[in-house]
Design an enzyme around this catalytic site. Structure first.
Site, mmCIF file in Angstrom:
data_model
loop_
_atom_site.group_PDB
_atom_site.id
_atom_site.type_symbol
_atom_site.label_atom_id
_atom_site.label_comp_id
_atom_site.label_asym_id
_atom_site.label_seq_id
_atom_site.Cartn_x
_atom_site.Cartn_y
_atom_site.Cartn_z
ATOM 1 N N GLY A 170 0.829 -1.199 0.000
ATOM 2 C CA GLY A 170 0.000 0.000 0.000
ATOM 3 C C GLY A 170 0.859 1.242 0.000
ATOM 4 O O GLY A 170 1.999 1.223 -0.458
ATOM 5 N N CYS A 171 0.326 2.320 0.525
ATOM 6 C CA CYS A 171 1.056 3.581 0.578
ATOM 7 C C CYS A 171 2.374 3.391 1.313
ATOM 8 O O CYS A 171 2.404 2.893 2.441
ATOM 9 C CB CYS A 171 0.215 4.647 1.277
ATOM 10 S SG CYS A 171 1.083 6.206 1.488
ATOM 11 N N PHE A 172 3.458 3.784 0.688
ATOM 12 C CA PHE A 172 4.768 3.488 1.278
ATOM 13 C C PHE A 172 5.090 4.286 2.529
ATOM 14 O O PHE A 172 5.958 3.917 3.294
ATOM 15 C CB PHE A 172 5.895 3.575 0.262
ATOM 16 C CG PHE A 172 5.982 4.797 -0.621
ATOM 17 C CD1 PHE A 172 5.526 6.043 -0.239
ATOM 18 C CD2 PHE A 172 6.567 4.677 -1.870
ATOM 19 C CE1 PHE A 172 5.639 7.148 -1.074
ATOM 20 C CE2 PHE A 172 6.693 5.777 -2.715
ATOM 21 C CZ PHE A 172 6.230 7.015 -2.308
#
Length: 150
Positions: free
Chosen positions: A8-10
């Protein structure tokens, strides 16, 4: 040693891994796509094929690859294809990018064990692929939570 994960969002993944004992450094970036040196804007078009990912340098005397995988599995939903929470797109896919044959074997075994454990109602869709070139994300993405007081 090096490990690379997409979950997902890093920003969130990097923050969790950077606080894990035995992890020496982390950087966020893009991996697994078809465009050299992509920008965040290009990756967000969902046309480059890259995943947002975290590259981890770790000390195997302090933390094992299996333990890193435990952090990875516990901190995202590996059953949603190209999605984590409200973030949708191929860049948010669940992925393990292995750096050698041993990591591949350990990752595949870990995925199979979790998939057959009954923890999830849906099958795990996490991809396990060789680590291609990792492109470091723009500096404002590095240590984003720390820089922005989250």
């Amino acid at each position: 040693m090096k490990a690379t994960f997409g979950a997902g969002c890093f920003w969130h993944v990097e923050d969790l891994l950077s606080k894990t004992k035995g992890v020496k450094s982390t950087q966020v970036g893009y991996i697994g796509g078809n465009l050299p040196n992509p920008t965040y804007e290009e990756v967000c078009t969902d046309r480059t094929g890259h995943a947002e990912a975290v590259e981890v340098e770790y000390d195997p005397n302090e933390i094992s690859y299996e333990e890193l995988l435990d952090v990875f599995w516990k901190n995202h939903n590996p059953t949603t294809l190209n999605r984590q929470g409200p973030d949708v797109g191929i860049q948010y896919r669940s992925a393990i990018f292995y750096h050698d044959e041993e990591q591949k074997i350990i990752a595949e075994k870990s995925k199979q064990q979790l998939d057959s454990s009954g923890k999830y109602d849906l099958p795990i869709v996490t991809e396990i692929t060789p680590a291609p070139t990792f492109y470091k994300a723009e500096e404002y993405h590095q240590k984003y939570f720390k820089k922005n007081g989250f």
